[in-house]
Design an enzyme around this catalytic site. Sequence first.
Site, mmCIF file in Angstrom:
data_model
loop_
_atom_site.group_PDB
_atom_site.id
_atom_site.type_symbol
_atom_site.label_atom_id
_atom_site.label_comp_id
_atom_site.label_asym_id
_atom_site.label_seq_id
_atom_site.Cartn_x
_atom_site.Cartn_y
_atom_site.Cartn_z
ATOM 1 C CG ASP A 260 -15.876 21.656 39.508
ATOM 2 O OD1 ASP A 260 -15.854 21.626 40.748
ATOM 3 O OD2 ASP A 260 -16.399 20.746 38.829
ATOM 4 C CD GLU B 173 -18.166 17.111 43.049
ATOM 5 O OE1 GLU B 173 -18.551 15.944 43.237
ATOM 6 O OE2 GLU B 173 -18.911 17.978 42.548
HETATM 7 NI NI NI Z 1 -21.419 20.225 44.438
#
Ligand code: NI
Length: 431
Positions: A91, A149
């Site tokens: 991401d 994340e």
């Molecule tokens: Ni990172």
Amino acid sequence: MISASVTPPAIDLSGVRLEIRALQPQLVEWRRRLHQRPELGFKEQLTAQLISQQLTSWGIEHLPGVAETGVVATIPGSKPGPVLAIRADMDALPIQELNDVPYRSQHDGVMHACGHDGHTAIALGVAKYLASHQQDFAGTVKILFQPAEEGPGGAKPMIAAGVLANPEVDAIIGLHLWNNLPLGRIGVRSGPLMAAVEMFEAHILGKGGHGAMPHQTIDAIVVSAQIVNALQTIVARNVDPIKSAVVTIGELYAGTAKNIIADTARMKGTVRYFDPAFEGYFGQRVEQIIAGVCQSHGASYELNYWSFYPPLINDAGMAELVRSVALDVVETPAGVVPECQTMGGEDMAFFLQQVPGCYFFLGSANPDKGLAYPHHHPRFDFDEIVLHVGVEMFVRCVEKFCVGRADRLSGGSLSAHSMATMPKGNSKPSQ
Ligand code: NI
């Protein structure tokens, strides 16, 4: 943050095998395609599509749509053996890119400003290499392309979706490209590497009034100022000074005019620590302090406190495996450093709570090329030359963990089983 006293060596690529060096242009192409089309957490549709297309073209069995946009690839070796997972996050961040490069983000307000585009490209390189070298390792490699994340976190839902089962994962590894380390240096250590991440928001409720008549009010700004200061005593006076922790107030809002005493104030902050024993402790102290200060002034409060990620803790045996591989790859002991702890957080920590593993840093800054901005900065970028070093690291970890090729090449003193079951704390920490 980095306290290594040795002068960093120039990047030494002699440990990267020719076949992996040859992947470099392809790695750069994938990375740039991903960089141009960054996607936020759980929206990584194009990213997942690219991953899936590539895996299909190499005949790799994989499951898309895991935890919404995650992809899990399974690559079996030539004979039964241990199962090693490799995790790569996918991401981007809600940042407007300020870099003027041909591959700059084409998605307004979204940018790969942490290097996850590089992580995905490296993992694709590993998949491609392993797909044509299945005879060189025993067991199975699972590659976990993980969404979100940066938040709200994709590791937990991936674990809930069963990615560590069928076949059951024995150990897990992952890396972060790291501009806090000089180019090509590898940061690896046993034990805590990254911090627990907790967040809170407090609403202080006073009583507003005329700026010249404070006796008729409860000044939310005065109360908040005392809270901000008092919160710092948790680290300064409550935490064992040998241990590390941070309490930061990042936002504080109150007031509407110079001559009006503020009715309410809002503050937002974050807490970081390494020791899992602190779980629950900071939330309790933050509330005690806010409640105590408010009570002493006749104010009241509302508090929301969240625990996001636990501390990221590397297994001693797996950290030693990664360190020995790193020494082979960079071929100079000064290139492998344990001084790489950071109070940043990572949801890789959830995987490491489930199975032994090691997360490590790969130095990616290159000030000579202007590539030294910090992570999450609108001008963040890294030196792509390290992409194939990342592939080499993972491939060698597979070979060492899953034996096979490493055994044949070195005469085979390392047993995959003994690494997988090595008790925690058994091997010497790398510092
Ligand atoms: Ni990172």
